[in-house]
Write a protein that holds these residues in place. Structure first.
Motif, PDB file in Angstrom:
ATOM      1  N   ARG A  59       0.826  -1.205   0.000  1.00 45.13           N
ATOM      2  CA  ARG A  59       0.000   0.000   0.000  1.00 45.13           C
ATOM      3  C   ARG A  59       0.866   1.264   0.000  1.00 45.13           C
ATOM      4  O   ARG A  59       2.026   1.247   0.426  1.00 45.13           O
ATOM      5  CB  ARG A  59      -0.954   0.010   1.200  1.00 45.13           C
ATOM      6  CG  ARG A  59      -0.295  -0.032   2.552  1.00 45.13           C
ATOM      7  CD  ARG A  59      -1.324  -0.144   3.694  1.00 45.13           C
ATOM      8  NE  ARG A  59      -2.084   1.079   3.875  1.00 45.13           N
ATOM      9  CZ  ARG A  59      -3.357   1.232   3.540  1.00 45.13           C
ATOM     10  NH1 ARG A  59      -4.036   0.242   2.998  1.00 45.13           N
ATOM     11  NH2 ARG A  59      -3.985   2.376   3.749  1.00 45.13           N
ATOM     12  N   GLU A  69       0.429   5.560   0.960  1.00 47.92           N
ATOM     13  CA  GLU A  69      -0.445   6.497   1.668  1.00 47.92           C
ATOM     14  C   GLU A  69       0.037   7.935   1.485  1.00 47.92           C
ATOM     15  O   GLU A  69       1.235   8.197   1.401  1.00 47.92           O
ATOM     16  CB  GLU A  69      -0.473   6.184   3.166  1.00 47.92           C
ATOM     17  CG  GLU A  69      -1.022   4.813   3.506  1.00 47.92           C
ATOM     18  CD  GLU A  69      -0.949   4.513   4.989  1.00 47.92           C
ATOM     19  OE1 GLU A  69      -1.693   3.626   5.433  1.00 47.92           O
ATOM     20  OE2 GLU A  69      -0.143   5.170   5.707  1.00 47.92           O
ATOM     21  N   ASP A 105      -0.337   2.947  11.768  1.00 51.69           N
ATOM     22  CA  ASP A 105      -1.019   4.235  11.912  1.00 51.69           C
ATOM     23  C   ASP A 105      -0.104   5.191  12.670  1.00 51.69           C
ATOM     24  O   ASP A 105      -0.177   5.311  13.895  1.00 51.69           O
ATOM     25  CB  ASP A 105      -2.339   4.047  12.669  1.00 51.69           C
ATOM     26  CG  ASP A 105      -3.208   5.295  12.629  1.00 51.69           C
ATOM     27  OD1 ASP A 105      -2.915   6.197  11.825  1.00 51.69           O
ATOM     28  OD2 ASP A 105      -4.176   5.359  13.420  1.00 51.69           O
ATOM     29  N   ASP A 115      -5.113   6.869  -0.102  1.00 54.90           N
ATOM     30  CA  ASP A 115      -4.266   5.683  -0.126  1.00 54.90           C
ATOM     31  C   ASP A 115      -4.509   4.888  -1.397  1.00 54.90           C
ATOM     32  O   ASP A 115      -5.449   5.145  -2.149  1.00 54.90           O
ATOM     33  CB  ASP A 115      -4.484   4.815   1.110  1.00 54.90           C
ATOM     34  CG  ASP A 115      -5.883   4.209   1.173  1.00 54.90           C
ATOM     35  OD1 ASP A 115      -6.743   4.591   0.361  1.00 54.90           O
ATOM     36  OD2 ASP A 115      -6.126   3.349   2.043  1.00 54.90           O
ATOM     37  N   LEU A 167      -6.491  -3.534   5.745  1.00 51.34           N
ATOM     38  CA  LEU A 167      -5.579  -2.606   5.083  1.00 51.34           C
ATOM     39  C   LEU A 167      -4.846  -3.230   3.896  1.00 51.34           C
ATOM     40  O   LEU A 167      -4.326  -2.518   3.051  1.00 51.34           O
ATOM     41  CB  LEU A 167      -4.545  -2.091   6.086  1.00 51.34           C
ATOM     42  CG  LEU A 167      -5.067  -1.274   7.271  1.00 51.34           C
ATOM     43  CD1 LEU A 167      -3.930  -0.990   8.246  1.00 51.34           C
ATOM     44  CD2 LEU A 167      -5.714   0.015   6.798  1.00 51.34           C
ATOM     45  N   ARG A 227       0.365  -4.516   6.865  1.00 47.08           N
ATOM     46  CA  ARG A 227       0.804  -3.607   7.926  1.00 47.08           C
ATOM     47  C   ARG A 227       2.224  -3.983   8.312  1.00 47.08           C
ATOM     48  O   ARG A 227       2.630  -5.139   8.167  1.00 47.08           O
ATOM     49  CB  ARG A 227      -0.123  -3.661   9.135  1.00 47.08           C
ATOM     50  CG  ARG A 227      -0.182  -4.994   9.826  1.00 47.08           C
ATOM     51  CD  ARG A 227      -0.949  -4.935  11.151  1.00 47.08           C
ATOM     52  NE  ARG A 227      -2.287  -4.429  11.026  1.00 47.08           N
ATOM     53  CZ  ARG A 227      -2.726  -3.336  11.656  1.00 47.08           C
ATOM     54  NH1 ARG A 227      -1.907  -2.655  12.449  1.00 47.08           N
ATOM     55  NH2 ARG A 227      -3.957  -2.933  11.509  1.00 47.08           N
TER      56      ARG A 227
END
Length: 500
Positions: free
Chosen positions: A86, A88, A293, A302, A340, A343
């Protein structure tokens, strides 16, 4: 009393025999024809728990891209099929009247699909929130992988460091840092087109036009460079020669990736009507491990990559080194997250990501009772002169994946003989065509194959072969490994011949 050959065949049929066999005659003939000694090849063929053929299979050898078998198999088992990298956009600043009153953080998370289009969609999300001006800086956060910039100071693998296969990933690799260049020549002039559009970046050439074969245009290619001019201008310069009346396209990794991200961000944000008032800079190390986070920031936009099985298909079928290296580093830094996509792995302090990834692979092999002695992993792609693995170890990984709950996803990532990927032009007239699934590997002095081949009775066999020799060029190595695959595909209830 049964003859030894019949007894061995009988034992093999009930899964007891673990015999070895001489190389097939078709393989031996090709080896002799190429003057390649038999001790330059390591090979193994398994049917179920039976070793049908084993020749030098315990020796640690250079695997070339068959090392991707290890990386992709462990990635699928460790991270799972819902894993997604991912990217962001985050900030700790307020937005007042369309102005972001502080820095914008572009945070990398091993997103294998983070390209120019993705960046544009993420920036459009900012515009949709009413943001028109970024008063602070753009901060490029690559801290998920340690070191954050593994490309800096890395010795070039070969003389073509600028080409796609040599790109070293980081956690925020934007558009693979590639410039797409189209070159079109007449007898007197060379025209160049550079994509994607980058702010204040141009391209020029001192390439000499020559009479030559357009198909062999790379023979005259020389490494490009880029120079800084006044007012922040960057100029990419191509060197060498280029054939007259020729049109070709290539992709090059020549800009420093901070410059690349800076210029692509500015060009895209400007096109969307936005303004960046600050500079573009790399995030400073915090000394703290990344978290899902980060405290004190909020998410503005994102992007999540495709699911892992889709990335594996591109990695194995096209033998993509950068994707394989990204997956390898992901093993040392990320875990799957159903919400998500992924992570960061919980850790007490930042660790060397490659070292942690190697540990994950060794632990996985030990859990699957695969002897990892002699296994050496540098970057997980096989684009290395230090990586070593034995044919039996690769076969052990393939055997484990045959029993894995994710076996269909893994097998579908491998090139299909005579149909797609790096096997699309091989074994066209063999019974292995459209049936065998084979990962290939090629380096100077190395040719290798590894995968699954159904035999004439449709029993799935595991086939691995590696040749380490200066004489594998001119198609010799490929012909030899193809002959082994063909032999397996044509064989039915193979007699197992006891031998050395």
């Amino acid at each position: 009393m049964l003859r030894p050959v019949l007894l061995a065949a009988l034992l093999a049929g009930i899964g007891i025999a673990n015999a070895q066999a001489q190389l097939p005659e078709s393989v031996s003939l090709l080896l002799r024809g190429a003057n390649i000694p038999e001790d330059a090849i390591g090979a193994i063929v398994l049917r179920g728990n039976t070793t049908v053929l084993s020749h030098g299979a315990e020796r640690s050898m250079e695997p070339a891209s068959t090392m991707k078998i290890v990386t992709t198999a462990v990635s699928l088992e460790q991270l799972g099929p819902i894993f997604r990298g991912r990217t962001e956009l985050r900030t700790s600043a307020d937005v007042i009247n369309g102005v972001l009153k502080g820095d914008l953080i572009l945070r990398g998370g091993a997103d294998t699909d983070f390209n120019a289009d993705v960046l544009e969609h993420m920036l459009q999300a900012l515009r949709n929130q009413g943001i028109t001006t970024i008063k602070g800086d753009l901060i490029l956060d690559r801290q998920l992988f340690q070191p954050a910039r593994p490309d800096i100071g890395a010795p070039p693998f070969d003389e073509s460091a600028e080409f796609r296969y040599n790109v070293i990933p980081d956690a925020l690799l934007l558009n693979t840092n590639l410039l797409d260049v189209q070159m079109s020549s007449t007898e007197r002039q060379l025209q160049l087109l550079l994509m994607p559009p980058l702010d204040n970046v141009s391209i020029s050439s001192d390439m000499k036009l020559i009479k030559g074969n357009c198909a062999k245009w790379e023979d005259g290619w020389r490494p490009p460079e880029y120079v800084r001019g006044p007012n922040g201008k960057l100029q990419v310069i191509l060197h060498g020669t280029f054939p007259q009346n020729c049109t070709k396209a290539t992709s090059i990794n020549v800009l420093d990736r901070t410059d690349y991200a800076d210029r692509l961000f500015r060009a895209t944000w400007k096109r969307l009507g936005g303004t960046l008032m600050g500079t573009v800079r790399e995030a400073a190390p915090t000394g703290l491990p990344p978290t899902a986070d980060p405290v004190g920031t909020r998410l503005l936009a994102d992007h999540v990559a495709r699911a892992l099985p889709e990335v594996l298909r591109d990695t194995n079928k096209n033998s993509d080194n950068t994707l394989a290296r990204t997956l390898f580093l992901s093993l040392g830094s990320l875990q799957s997250d159903g919400w998500l996509g992924s992570r960061p792995v919980a850790m007490a302090a930042p660790e060397d990501t490659a070292t942690r990834a190697r540990q994950v692979i060794h632990e996985w092999m030990q859990r699957h009772n695969i002897d990892d002695q002699g296994l050496q992993i540098e970057n997980g792609s096989g684009l290395s002169r230090t990586e070593r693995v034995s044919p039996r170890q690769i076969a052990g990984v393939l055997q484990a994946m045959q029993q894995s709950v994710w076996a269909p996803e893994f097998q579908s990532s491998l090139p299909i003989a005579a149909l797609d990927g790096t096997m699309r032009k091989r074994l066209l007239n063999s019974p292995a065509a459209a049936r065998a699934r084979i990962k290939t590997g090629t380096l100077n002095n190395v040719v290798a194959i590894a995968g699954y081949v159904p035999d004439a009775n449709n029993q799935l066999c595991i086939v691995v072969a590696m040749i380490n020799s200066k004489l594998v060029g001119n198609g010799n190595g490929r012909a030899i490994t193809d002959a082994l695959i063909d032999w397996v595909a044509k064989s039915g209830a193979m007699p197992v011949i006891a031998g050395q």
